[in-house]
Design an enzyme around this catalytic site. Sequence first.
Site, short mmCIF file in Angstrom:
data_model
loop_
_atom_site.label_atom_id
_atom_site.label_comp_id
_atom_site.label_asym_id
_atom_site.label_seq_id
_atom_site.Cartn_x
_atom_site.Cartn_y
_atom_site.Cartn_z
N TYR A 26 34.19 4.28 -12.71
CA TYR A 26 33.24 4.67 -13.76
C TYR A 26 31.90 5.08 -13.14
O TYR A 26 30.84 4.59 -13.50
CB TYR A 26 33.04 3.51 -14.75
CG TYR A 26 32.52 3.93 -16.11
CD1 TYR A 26 33.34 4.58 -17.01
CD2 TYR A 26 31.21 3.66 -16.48
CE1 TYR A 26 32.87 4.95 -18.27
CE2 TYR A 26 30.72 4.02 -17.73
CZ TYR A 26 31.57 4.67 -18.62
OH TYR A 26 31.10 5.05 -19.87
N GLY A 27 31.99 6.00 -12.18
CA GLY A 27 30.79 6.50 -11.53
C GLY A 27 30.22 7.70 -12.26
O GLY A 27 30.33 7.82 -13.49
N GLN A 29 31.06 11.01 -12.34
CA GLN A 29 32.03 11.80 -13.09
C GLN A 29 32.86 10.92 -14.02
O GLN A 29 33.19 11.32 -15.15
CB GLN A 29 32.96 12.54 -12.12
CG GLN A 29 32.40 13.82 -11.55
CD GLN A 29 32.28 14.94 -12.58
OE1 GLN A 29 33.00 14.97 -13.56
NE2 GLN A 29 31.36 15.86 -12.33
N HIS A 110 38.77 16.36 -7.33
CA HIS A 110 38.52 16.93 -5.99
C HIS A 110 39.83 16.79 -5.22
O HIS A 110 40.54 15.80 -5.35
CB HIS A 110 37.38 16.20 -5.29
CG HIS A 110 37.04 16.75 -3.92
ND1 HIS A 110 37.09 18.10 -3.62
CD2 HIS A 110 36.66 16.12 -2.79
CE1 HIS A 110 36.73 18.27 -2.35
NE2 HIS A 110 36.48 17.09 -1.83
N GLU A 233 8.43 24.16 -2.24
CA GLU A 233 8.60 25.40 -2.99
C GLU A 233 10.04 25.89 -3.04
O GLU A 233 10.36 26.86 -3.74
CB GLU A 233 7.69 26.49 -2.40
CG GLU A 233 6.21 26.21 -2.63
CD GLU A 233 5.32 27.40 -2.31
OE1 GLU A 233 5.85 28.52 -2.23
OE2 GLU A 233 4.11 27.18 -2.15
#
Length: 333
Positions: A26-27, A29, A110, A233
């Site tokens: 339950y991270g 993703q 993945h 920047e």
Amino acid sequence: MAVTIYYDADADLSVLEGKKIAIIGYGIQGSAQSLCLRDSGVDVIISELPGTPNYERAVADGWDVYDDAAKATRDADLIQILTQDHVQATVYKNLIEPNLEEGNALIFSHGFNIHYGQIVPPEFVDVFMVAPKGPGALVRECYLSDTGVPSLLAIHQDATGKAKQYGLAYAKALKATKAGLIETTFAEETITDLFGEQVVLCGGVSEMITAGFDILVEAGYSPEMAYFEVLHELKLIMDLVYNRGIIGMRRGVSDTATYGDLTRGPRIITEETRAEMKRILREVEDGSFAREWILENQAGRPMYNALLDASEEHLVEKVGKELRSMMPWIKDA
């Protein structure tokens, strides 16, 4: 090469009716995908380690959390493995594989462990990937705004003849098919992902920033000015690239900046640099990077930790921390 893109009309959410999906981990993703699936009416169960922040987060989100991935696997029809890459193989081997049944499906976001053979599923299960091309917070945000995040679909193994239907339905439950679901392979997703991280997104950018900072400081310019010009920047430029593409960025900055970009950029990314990029691509393709990373984890990450600690001590980090404290609009995510 033309790609196939699927949309809502190509996916039938009803194929998940009567199916239970276990989310293992339950991270970032895991939490986003779980909440989207639940809101789409899919039957979801969660497995996470007790006592961890992710476990507490799952409880706070209203889940009756399984503290055992083995039981979650036994109770589910489709199992989505969303733990980190380096622990997936162990979790799979010890807790998931012994509890798989014919007709189950394994889902990934993945392809690392499948492509490099760290996980070798039995022939009687489906194996597919649905990979949102955005972080979990964006997946959830775009679900709630009814837009969805473009995602990838890959079928590695079709034991039931329904793997693609399941993949399309899973993606639709995330609202990915509203934005577009691009068909690919586990190999293509894995190789392009690792290559992009190493030569551009993380490795290339961070090394370019550090080198630019060092050169300005060594030439006698203040670290503060160097930080502003080569790091601070960068977000302004990348926001333009993100929203408008490279040409949009070039037309959105000063003519002086654009001329410097067009004439000096190729002197930085030289043919020698491109040759090194190709060598890195070959290391990803032939599995040598994966083997190196797997061995590094098995050894307790000595090089990883040493390099990370050393980078934290660089002057650009110390100056940056001080300067960011002057900018209340910047939040440490």
